[in-house]
Design a protein around this motif. Sequence first.
Motif, mmCIF file in Angstrom:
data_model
loop_
_atom_site.group_PDB
_atom_site.id
_atom_site.type_symbol
_atom_site.label_atom_id
_atom_site.label_comp_id
_atom_site.label_asym_id
_atom_site.label_seq_id
_atom_site.Cartn_x
_atom_site.Cartn_y
_atom_site.Cartn_z
ATOM 1 N N ASN A 167 -28.963 4.984 64.145
ATOM 2 C CA ASN A 167 -28.064 4.829 65.299
ATOM 3 C C ASN A 167 -26.598 4.733 64.898
ATOM 4 O O ASN A 167 -25.760 4.277 65.670
ATOM 5 C CB ASN A 167 -28.477 3.591 66.115
ATOM 6 C CG ASN A 167 -29.903 3.730 66.593
ATOM 7 O OD1 ASN A 167 -30.281 4.777 67.127
ATOM 8 N ND2 ASN A 167 -30.719 2.704 66.366
ATOM 9 N N LYS A 168 -26.285 5.160 63.675
ATOM 10 C CA LYS A 168 -24.892 5.036 63.203
ATOM 11 C C LYS A 168 -23.995 6.151 63.699
ATOM 12 O O LYS A 168 -22.779 6.063 63.563
ATOM 13 C CB LYS A 168 -24.870 5.032 61.669
ATOM 14 C CG LYS A 168 -25.251 3.709 61.042
ATOM 15 C CD LYS A 168 -24.906 3.782 59.547
ATOM 16 C CE LYS A 168 -25.424 2.584 58.794
ATOM 17 N NZ LYS A 168 -25.383 2.837 57.348
ATOM 18 N N LYS A 169 -24.596 7.223 64.206
ATOM 19 C CA LYS A 169 -23.838 8.388 64.689
ATOM 20 C C LYS A 169 -22.841 8.900 63.626
ATOM 21 O O LYS A 169 -21.672 9.142 63.912
ATOM 22 C CB LYS A 169 -23.096 8.056 65.991
ATOM 23 C CG LYS A 169 -24.036 7.748 67.148
ATOM 24 C CD LYS A 169 -23.329 7.908 68.484
ATOM 25 C CE LYS A 169 -24.222 7.940 69.691
ATOM 26 N NZ LYS A 169 -25.463 7.171 69.672
ATOM 27 N N LEU A 170 -23.319 9.038 62.414
ATOM 28 C CA LEU A 170 -22.461 9.528 61.324
ATOM 29 C C LEU A 170 -22.150 11.012 61.526
ATOM 30 O O LEU A 170 -22.966 11.759 62.045
ATOM 31 C CB LEU A 170 -23.171 9.336 59.982
ATOM 32 C CG LEU A 170 -23.419 7.910 59.529
ATOM 33 C CD1 LEU A 170 -24.320 7.885 58.295
ATOM 34 C CD2 LEU A 170 -22.095 7.211 59.237
ATOM 35 N N GLU A 171 -20.967 11.373 61.082
ATOM 36 C CA GLU A 171 -20.559 12.794 61.150
ATOM 37 C C GLU A 171 -20.982 13.490 59.851
ATOM 38 O O GLU A 171 -21.215 12.844 58.836
ATOM 39 C CB GLU A 171 -19.031 12.890 61.274
ATOM 40 C CG GLU A 171 -18.451 12.316 62.557
ATOM 41 C CD GLU A 171 -18.793 13.142 63.784
ATOM 42 O OE1 GLU A 171 -18.910 14.381 63.639
ATOM 43 O OE2 GLU A 171 -18.972 12.547 64.870
ATOM 44 N N ASN A 172 -20.962 14.803 59.877
ATOM 45 C CA ASN A 172 -21.209 15.570 58.670
ATOM 46 C C ASN A 172 -19.965 15.521 57.781
ATOM 47 O O ASN A 172 -18.886 15.898 58.220
ATOM 48 C CB ASN A 172 -21.495 17.029 59.067
ATOM 49 C CG ASN A 172 -21.755 17.904 57.865
ATOM 50 O OD1 ASN A 172 -22.026 17.408 56.781
ATOM 51 N ND2 ASN A 172 -21.677 19.211 58.078
ATOM 52 N N ASN A 173 -20.098 15.043 56.565
ATOM 53 C CA ASN A 173 -18.931 15.075 55.663
ATOM 54 C C ASN A 173 -19.230 15.939 54.435
ATOM 55 O O ASN A 173 -18.567 15.834 53.417
ATOM 56 C CB ASN A 173 -18.517 13.659 55.242
ATOM 57 C CG ASN A 173 -19.572 13.007 54.364
ATOM 58 O OD1 ASN A 173 -20.640 13.584 54.146
ATOM 59 N ND2 ASN A 173 -19.283 11.836 53.842
#
Length: 296
Positions: free
Chosen positions: A118-124
């Motif tokens: 549920n962290k909603k991380l972006e693609n890095n």
Amino acid sequence: MHYVGRFAPSPSGPLHFGSLIAALGSYFQAKSCHGIWLVRIEDIDPPREIPGAASLILKTLEAYGLHWDKSVVYQSQRTEAYQTQIDHWLKEGTAYYCECTRKAIKNAGGYYPGTCRNKKLENNGQRAVRLKMSEPVISFTDRKHGQLTIPTKLANEDFIIKRRDGLFAYNLAVVLDDIDQGITEIVRGADLIEPTGRQISLYKILGQSPVSYVHLPLALDNHGNKLSKQNHAPAIDITHPKPALLDAMIFLGFEIMEDIKTAPVDEIIAWGVKNWQLSQLPGTLKVTPRFSNAFV
Ligand code: GLU
């Protein structure tokens, strides 16, 4: 329903006795069901691939009388389809980026606890993509071995569908390809029993009808280890296929008469198709082969 079977080698080295078992078992099963038999080269893990292995594998199959129907599919040509599915799941919230290291997961007990769900991380560019496990599969029916179970923690894990190094995960590619190729039954080695749970989960998440499975016993070396490319199993002979062919057929439970042993390869294969039945396979999942035909 028309039977469609397949053999799906990874080009990480030449075919060895263990992979010959999978090729023959899937071929005999497909052809004895009057089906077609496809070959797919699973070349989506370049660091583990050996240049020239794919074409050597295909030449070896031909030398062993195993002729495939339709063109060979290469997973390296299918990456757009894998990415499209991943993008769809990311957009839907069914998949997510994960920044956890292997060490962090090990410290958490070996199974991924859903830390980034549920962290909603972006693609890095350095994050894996995981699939939310909404359809865990803890057991399935194998046509030879009956009910086989998958460890519950493993079945419930949000598993990786794209690795942090940008490579697509085996389970995703295999299932999208088996669906795309219309595979109806999967015959392969018993080393792939655990991934089968995840693969059935993927069929469910994708809303696809399930396929059937037959797991062939694993060939062990004299030390009880699986014959594999990683364990440096020797390549099977491409110029003199008969000794390994006959040994592999004996391993698969055939009782081969003397007049068959002296026949040409194509006739041996045709005899195998005619006489093949699942009940002849050893009942155990691991077997040490008796190499009676001077194959080492
Ligand atoms: N490519 C896998 C391997 O060589 C087999 C995949 C499969 O049969 O599902 O081990």
